[in-house]
Design a protein around this motif. Structure first.
Motif, PDB file in Angstrom:
ATOM      1  N   GLY A  62       0.824  -1.198   0.000  1.00 28.64           N
ATOM      2  CA  GLY A  62       0.000   0.000   0.000  1.00 28.64           C
ATOM      3  C   GLY A  62       0.857   1.246   0.000  1.00 28.64           C
ATOM      4  N   LEU A  63       0.238   2.329   0.418  1.00 32.32           N
ATOM      5  CA  LEU A  63       0.920   3.620   0.497  1.00 32.32           C
ATOM      6  C   LEU A  63       0.928   4.096   1.945  1.00 32.32           C
ATOM      7  N   TRP A  64       2.025   4.716   2.345  1.00 34.32           N
ATOM      8  CA  TRP A  64       2.130   5.324   3.662  1.00 34.32           C
ATOM      9  C   TRP A  64       2.195   6.831   3.476  1.00 34.32           C
ATOM     10  N   ARG A  65       1.892   7.549   4.542  1.00 30.03           N
ATOM     11  CA  ARG A  65       2.020   9.015   4.543  1.00 30.03           C
ATOM     12  C   ARG A  65       2.285   9.478   5.963  1.00 30.03           C
ATOM     13  N   VAL A  66       2.714  10.697   6.085  1.00 35.48           N
ATOM     14  CA  VAL A  66       2.905  11.296   7.402  1.00 35.48           C
ATOM     15  C   VAL A  66       1.761  12.274   7.628  1.00 35.48           C
ATOM     16  N   SER A  67       0.973  12.008   8.646  1.00 35.13           N
ATOM     17  CA  SER A  67      -0.110  12.912   9.015  1.00 35.13           C
ATOM     18  C   SER A  67       0.500  14.176   9.610  1.00 35.13           C
ATOM     19  N   ALA A  78      11.512  11.960  -2.244  1.00 37.68           N
ATOM     20  CA  ALA A  78      10.661  13.080  -2.633  1.00 37.68           C
ATOM     21  C   ALA A  78      10.895  13.570  -4.058  1.00 37.68           C
ATOM     22  N   GLU A  79      12.121  13.525  -4.517  1.00 39.64           N
ATOM     23  CA  GLU A  79      12.433  14.078  -5.828  1.00 39.64           C
ATOM     24  C   GLU A  79      12.035  13.160  -6.979  1.00 39.64           C
ATOM     25  N   LYS A  80      11.750  11.905  -6.696  1.00 41.75           N
ATOM     26  CA  LYS A  80      11.448  10.939  -7.757  1.00 41.75           C
ATOM     27  C   LYS A  80      10.003  10.454  -7.640  1.00 41.75           C
ATOM     28  N   PRO A  81       9.177  10.758  -8.647  1.00 39.29           N
ATOM     29  CA  PRO A  81       7.792  10.283  -8.582  1.00 39.29           C
ATOM     30  C   PRO A  81       7.670   8.779  -8.809  1.00 39.29           C
ATOM     31  N   LYS A  82       8.623   8.172  -9.519  1.00 40.77           N
ATOM     32  CA  LYS A  82       8.550   6.736  -9.815  1.00 40.77           C
ATOM     33  C   LYS A  82       9.435   5.968  -8.850  1.00 40.77           C
ATOM     34  N   LYS A  83       8.799   5.287  -7.903  1.00 36.31           N
ATOM     35  CA  LYS A  83       9.523   4.578  -6.841  1.00 36.31           C
ATOM     36  C   LYS A  83       9.443   3.067  -7.015  1.00 36.31           C
ATOM     37  N   ARG A  84       8.919   2.623  -8.129  1.00 32.43           N
ATOM     38  CA  ARG A  84       8.688   1.198  -8.373  1.00 32.43           C
ATOM     39  C   ARG A  84       9.952   0.359  -8.218  1.00 32.43           C
ATOM     40  N   ASN A  85      11.054   0.779  -8.812  1.00 37.90           N
ATOM     41  CA  ASN A  85      12.285  -0.005  -8.732  1.00 37.90           C
ATOM     42  C   ASN A  85      12.808  -0.099  -7.304  1.00 37.90           C
ATOM     43  N   TYR A  86      12.633   0.956  -6.513  1.00 35.76           N
ATOM     44  CA  TYR A  86      13.112   0.942  -5.133  1.00 35.76           C
ATOM     45  C   TYR A  86      12.329  -0.048  -4.280  1.00 35.76           C
ATOM     46  N   ILE A  87      11.009  -0.062  -4.425  1.00 33.40           N
ATOM     47  CA  ILE A  87      10.213  -0.997  -3.625  1.00 33.40           C
ATOM     48  C   ILE A  87      10.459  -2.429  -4.101  1.00 33.40           C
ATOM     49  N   VAL A 116       7.670  -9.850  11.578  1.00 35.98           N
ATOM     50  CA  VAL A 116       7.131  -8.825  10.682  1.00 35.98           C
ATOM     51  C   VAL A 116       8.287  -8.053  10.063  1.00 35.98           C
ATOM     52  N   MET A 117       8.256  -7.959   8.731  1.00 37.88           N
ATOM     53  CA  MET A 117       9.224  -7.143   7.991  1.00 37.88           C
ATOM     54  C   MET A 117       8.438  -6.076   7.257  1.00 37.88           C
ATOM     55  N   ASP A 118       8.894  -4.854   7.356  1.00 37.17           N
ATOM     56  CA  ASP A 118       8.204  -3.727   6.732  1.00 37.17           C
ATOM     57  C   ASP A 118       9.227  -2.889   5.995  1.00 37.17           C
ATOM     58  N   ALA A 119       8.981  -2.645   4.714  1.00 33.47           N
ATOM     59  CA  ALA A 119       9.871  -1.808   3.915  1.00 33.47           C
ATOM     60  C   ALA A 119       9.057  -0.663   3.333  1.00 33.47           C
ATOM     61  N   PHE A 120       9.592   0.533   3.424  1.00 35.45           N
ATOM     62  CA  PHE A 120       8.905   1.668   2.822  1.00 35.45           C
ATOM     63  C   PHE A 120       9.913   2.561   2.118  1.00 35.45           C
ATOM     64  N   VAL A 121       9.427   3.271   1.107  1.00 32.88           N
ATOM     65  CA  VAL A 121      10.291   4.117   0.290  1.00 32.88           C
ATOM     66  C   VAL A 121       9.849   5.570   0.441  1.00 32.88           C
ATOM     67  N   GLY A 136       5.382  10.746   2.007  1.00 37.27           N
ATOM     68  CA  GLY A 136       4.657   9.521   1.749  1.00 37.27           C
ATOM     69  C   GLY A 136       5.329   8.712   0.662  1.00 37.27           C
ATOM     70  N   GLY A 137       4.799   7.523   0.414  1.00 40.80           N
ATOM     71  CA  GLY A 137       5.327   6.649  -0.613  1.00 40.80           C
ATOM     72  C   GLY A 137       4.789   5.245  -0.446  1.00 40.80           C
ATOM     73  N   PRO A 138       5.336   4.295  -1.209  1.00 35.39           N
ATOM     74  CA  PRO A 138       4.873   2.914  -1.139  1.00 35.39           C
ATOM     75  C   PRO A 138       5.479   2.149   0.034  1.00 35.39           C
ATOM     76  N   PHE A 139       4.783   1.084   0.460  1.00 38.91           N
ATOM     77  CA  PHE A 139       5.338   0.180   1.469  1.00 38.91           C
ATOM     78  C   PHE A 139       4.968  -1.252   1.115  1.00 38.91           C
ATOM     79  N   HIS A 140       5.715  -2.188   1.661  1.00 34.88           N
ATOM     80  CA  HIS A 140       5.420  -3.619   1.544  1.00 34.88           C
ATOM     81  C   HIS A 140       5.741  -4.258   2.882  1.00 34.88           C
ATOM     82  N   LEU A 141       4.793  -5.004   3.403  1.00 39.24           N
ATOM     83  CA  LEU A 141       4.931  -5.644   4.705  1.00 39.24           C
ATOM     84  C   LEU A 141       4.722  -7.142   4.537  1.00 39.24           C
TER      85      LEU A 141
END
Length: 101
Positions: free
Chosen positions: A33-38, A69-78, A61-66, A43-48
């Motif tokens: 899903g997506l995470w954000r800071v209230s 800010a400067e890169k709109p395409k975060k697919r490769n990082y996640i 539990v393993m949680d990774a989030f990306v 914000g960005g993508p996460f995988h748990l």
């Protein structure tokens, strides 16, 4: 976040997607899903992954989030983080002697 009272949360506009999958022969719950800071503009993508360790009566539990800010395409990082998490190896000894790699 940088502002007092800000905190990390799941993006509520787009619900996370969960499914049962397998990592190294272990049945695993996967949540993406997506995470954000209230209270801040982050914000960005996460995988748990949640892996039950029945023998030791625990859930790993393993949680990774990306955040990039400067890169709109975060697919490769996640995908890179997901590949790293898929290499987990759980020692099947009792938890007094176990190690997670």
């Amino acid at each position: 976040g940088n502002h007092k009272g800000s905190f990390m949360t799941t993006e509520y506009e787009y619900l996370p997607v969960s499914k049962i999958t397998e990592i190294n022969g272990e049945q695993t719950m996967s949540v993406v899903g997506l995470w954000r800071v209230s209270g801040d503009l982050m914000g960005g993508p996460f995988h748990l992954y949640a892996i039950p360790d029945v023998k030791n009566q625990r859930v790993i539990v393993m949680d990774a989030f990306v955040y990039y800010a400067e890169k709109p395409k975060k697919r490769n990082y996640i995908r890179q983080l997901d590949a790293i998490m898929n290499t987990i190896s759980i020692n099947k000894q009792s938890h007094e002697h176990s190690t997670t790699k």
